[in-house]
Design an enzyme around this catalytic site. Sequence first.
Site, short mmCIF file in Angstrom:
data_model
loop_
_atom_site.label_atom_id
_atom_site.label_comp_id
_atom_site.label_asym_id
_atom_site.label_seq_id
_atom_site.Cartn_x
_atom_site.Cartn_y
_atom_site.Cartn_z
N THR A 183 -42.56 -10.37 65.04
CA THR A 183 -43.50 -9.37 65.56
C THR A 183 -44.00 -8.54 64.39
O THR A 183 -43.24 -7.73 63.83
CB THR A 183 -42.81 -8.45 66.59
OG1 THR A 183 -42.24 -9.27 67.61
CG2 THR A 183 -43.80 -7.48 67.19
N LYS A 185 -48.73 -9.87 71.45
CA LYS A 185 -47.32 -9.43 71.39
C LYS A 185 -47.25 -7.89 71.41
O LYS A 185 -46.42 -7.31 72.10
CB LYS A 185 -46.66 -10.00 70.14
CG LYS A 185 -45.25 -9.51 69.89
CD LYS A 185 -44.26 -9.93 70.96
CE LYS A 185 -42.91 -9.25 70.76
NZ LYS A 185 -42.03 -9.37 71.91
N LYS A 214 -39.84 0.17 65.42
CA LYS A 214 -40.76 -0.52 64.51
C LYS A 214 -42.00 -0.98 65.27
O LYS A 214 -43.14 -0.77 64.86
CB LYS A 214 -40.02 -1.70 63.87
CG LYS A 214 -40.79 -2.64 62.99
CD LYS A 214 -41.26 -3.93 63.62
CE LYS A 214 -40.30 -4.86 64.25
NZ LYS A 214 -40.84 -6.13 64.71
#
Length: 298
Positions: A97, A172, A240
């Site tokens: 990701t 995503k 993150k």
Amino acid sequence: MIKTISYLGLGTMGSGMASNLLKAGYELTVWNRSVEKCEPFARKGARVAKSPVEAIRDVDLVVYMLSNDQAVEDVVFGTKGILTGIKEGQIVMDMSTVLPATSLREQEAYAKRGVDFLDAPVFGSKQESADAKLWIMAAGNKAIFEKVKPVLEHLGQTVHYFGKNGNATAMKLVGNLIVALEMEALAEGLVLAQKAGLNLNTVMEVVKAADFRSPLLVGNGHNILKRDFSSNFALKLMLKDARLIEKFAGSLQSPIPALRVVEKNLASAFALGFGTENASALIKALEKEAGVEVNASK
Ligand code: NAP
């Protein structure tokens, strides 16, 4: 037809996927920064490489699943990185990701060497990875996607083609925006239920049955009630991702007011020392503020 694969990054997600590639009969080479994670794969017949550049030699497909953009920077663009040895005709797929801009930068760098690149991040967590039940998105050249699809079908229950490079990583981040908000909703709801003195097991019965149910709410809800925060998806990774979503949405001037709240709570939970626990430990920031602990056994 793809026969030989290199898999780089044997963390929570990568180890399940690499195992499933071995089970599917591919000739597998593995590399991981911390070498001890390669040992179980060596025992099962995988070749273990000492560096990314050594790992990718002469394979049809290179796959990596790394923590974040910096890890991709190191493994792809670093001194013993993939780009120092990749050859025309090989295919590379990044399942991490990362920002869509990172996927595009990778694609450009590989294209200069005659190498095709797919960004192919996933939904699902540790269990889905181990069980080959991930939900996979992929973007890049369609013909290359078709070539790689049989490999992806050994890893996931669905595979979705998203068109040009960067679109799968964009999807995503869209999905993780929704996941982050669901996690926050669950945490706020359970803290309120605790404060209201509701029976938490009955609360979860309703969460499981009602029209707002989702596997994510049910799985995380039950674990919170048991105070099980062992990591399937680390809180630090969700933080993150929240920061990636902020950057990505910011670049498109797309409003994300609720995500900013989640990001703040994730940062608070991280500062309290819960970064390596499961992302559901986000509730601990709210519990601290509320002065309660959500615990079904109390
Ligand atoms: P993880 O268990 O922390 O594994 C991260 C992997 O990246 C490890 O192999 C680690 O190596 C490697 N790595 C980190 N920094 C590196 C660097 N600078 N150079 C080389 N290797 C480096 O993470 P994960 O849960 O598998 O997640 C991997 C990716 O999948 C992330 O982008 C995450 O957001 C995404 N993702 C995770 C989930 C989930 O539920 N866990 C679900 C969907 C997507 P070491 O072993 O040496 O640390």
